[in-house]
Design a protein around this motif. Sequence first.
Motif, short mmCIF file in Angstrom:
data_model
loop_
_atom_site.label_atom_id
_atom_site.label_comp_id
_atom_site.label_asym_id
_atom_site.label_seq_id
_atom_site.Cartn_x
_atom_site.Cartn_y
_atom_site.Cartn_z
N GLN A 185 -0.25 7.90 3.36
CA GLN A 185 -1.61 7.38 3.36
C GLN A 185 -2.64 8.50 3.29
O GLN A 185 -3.73 8.32 2.76
CB GLN A 185 -1.83 6.52 4.61
N THR A 204 1.70 6.30 -2.27
CA THR A 204 0.69 5.25 -2.42
C THR A 204 0.27 5.10 -3.87
O THR A 204 -0.59 4.28 -4.19
CB THR A 204 -0.55 5.55 -1.58
N ARG A 221 0.83 -1.21 0.00
CA ARG A 221 0.00 0.00 0.00
C ARG A 221 0.85 1.26 0.00
O ARG A 221 0.48 2.26 -0.60
CB ARG A 221 -0.94 -0.01 1.20
#
Length: 457
Positions: free
Chosen positions: A371, A391, A346
């Motif tokens: 994130q 990401t 991720r």
Amino acid sequence: MQQPSVSIVVPVYNEVPNQHDDSFRVRIQGLLALLRPCDELVLVDGGSIDFSWPTIKALASHPQVSAIQSEKGRARQMNAGAAKAHGDVLLFLHADTVLKIEAWQEFIQKLGANGNAAFWGRFDVRISGESKWLPMVAWFMNQRSRLSKIGTGDQGLFLGRDLFERVGGFPEQPLMEDIELCKRLKRIAPRQFVPIRKPLVTSGRRWDVHGAWKTIVLMWRFRYQYWRGVSAQELARQYADTREKRSLTVAVFAKYPQAGRVKTRLEPLLGADQCAEFARYLLLSTLDKLHGVNVVLWTDGGTDAEWDALLEGSQFSGPVQRHIQPTGHLGLRMECAVQTHLKESRVVVLLGPDAVQFSKTDLQQLERAAQTHSMAFVPALDGGYVALACTRCVPAVFSETIRWGTASVAEQTKAALHMQCISAQWFQAQMDIDEPDDLKAAIQHGFVPEDWATHYS
């Protein structure tokens, strides 16, 4: 009657992560061993940023192999390969599929029985992998396909060229292009469906990684939604959201510590040999600092034996996975690492081994920021940056127009992000070590021990 000729079309994207990975080359050579003089193999690269394209070009030295490039996307690549192919029959194989001689021989026998090439079909499939459920998964796939006349790309779809042109080739959609092709073929040639019972062998990695039953339910749900009219674009978005990924991968970029090739600006202070020793210290101390983190080392120079010997000096837990940096400017090499690791992680962090001030706390903050903002940076005091987290891949950040290795890298990166309307988070600048004064300051502030030369000796 002369049998129809066959063109095997293989779409390829990032199948050769490093120069020493022979698995793709071995599969292609296995296909070549099957071909008759009238057959050919068309390899279609979709803009790979690893070693796939050089490997494909080398394979194209064989007289029965063609190597071309097209836009990325399996449907686009297969259509481009079909346009290049000369065969009467087109056979589309995934790059991770193995075609065994028994399956090929049955296929050739079917060609002989259908000499006009006005037929289409697919192979049975066997799935290689660790899950004990894979044989049952394959059995259901084969039975369902035999009854429904709907095949998948894993099963090696084939059809005569005339049929391919009549249905307009593969629909250029991001998912279910194989299902849609078969649906169109069923409408115009339902009686010409020819299943091959001898199986292909395809990779079961996605079942092993994501779980057999979870993957089965997911695929059936997508097929049901597609049948109900949900667009392929929406299904592709859902598929991307449901893929399980590890939380973080840190890609550490390092040159092999060879005298005269690393940290050369420190030579007036240390000399060439000690510069190499210092580069070795920086790398091993960075790996030890990342204990417990999923780390991949992207290397430049050095043999496998030399890297194995060097890494034995680290306290890092377990073997360190390694990739070889591709050729090209620094941005391209970083983009390759980001593209590679975002498939399974991720968040991807790029880090150099001379980021002596960078800590695990910084890594945690950088991961959280990525994130939230999709990209985050720790700039360097000299105008570059010591770490990047993302990401998603933003090509403008890795463009060759950025003057890599200069004091304007961070400002140019900010400008590129602004042009893309992307708001990244920038942390406080940290020290990296390029000049003699950098090393003196790092020792003075306690980021490098004064007796560093005795570490990892």
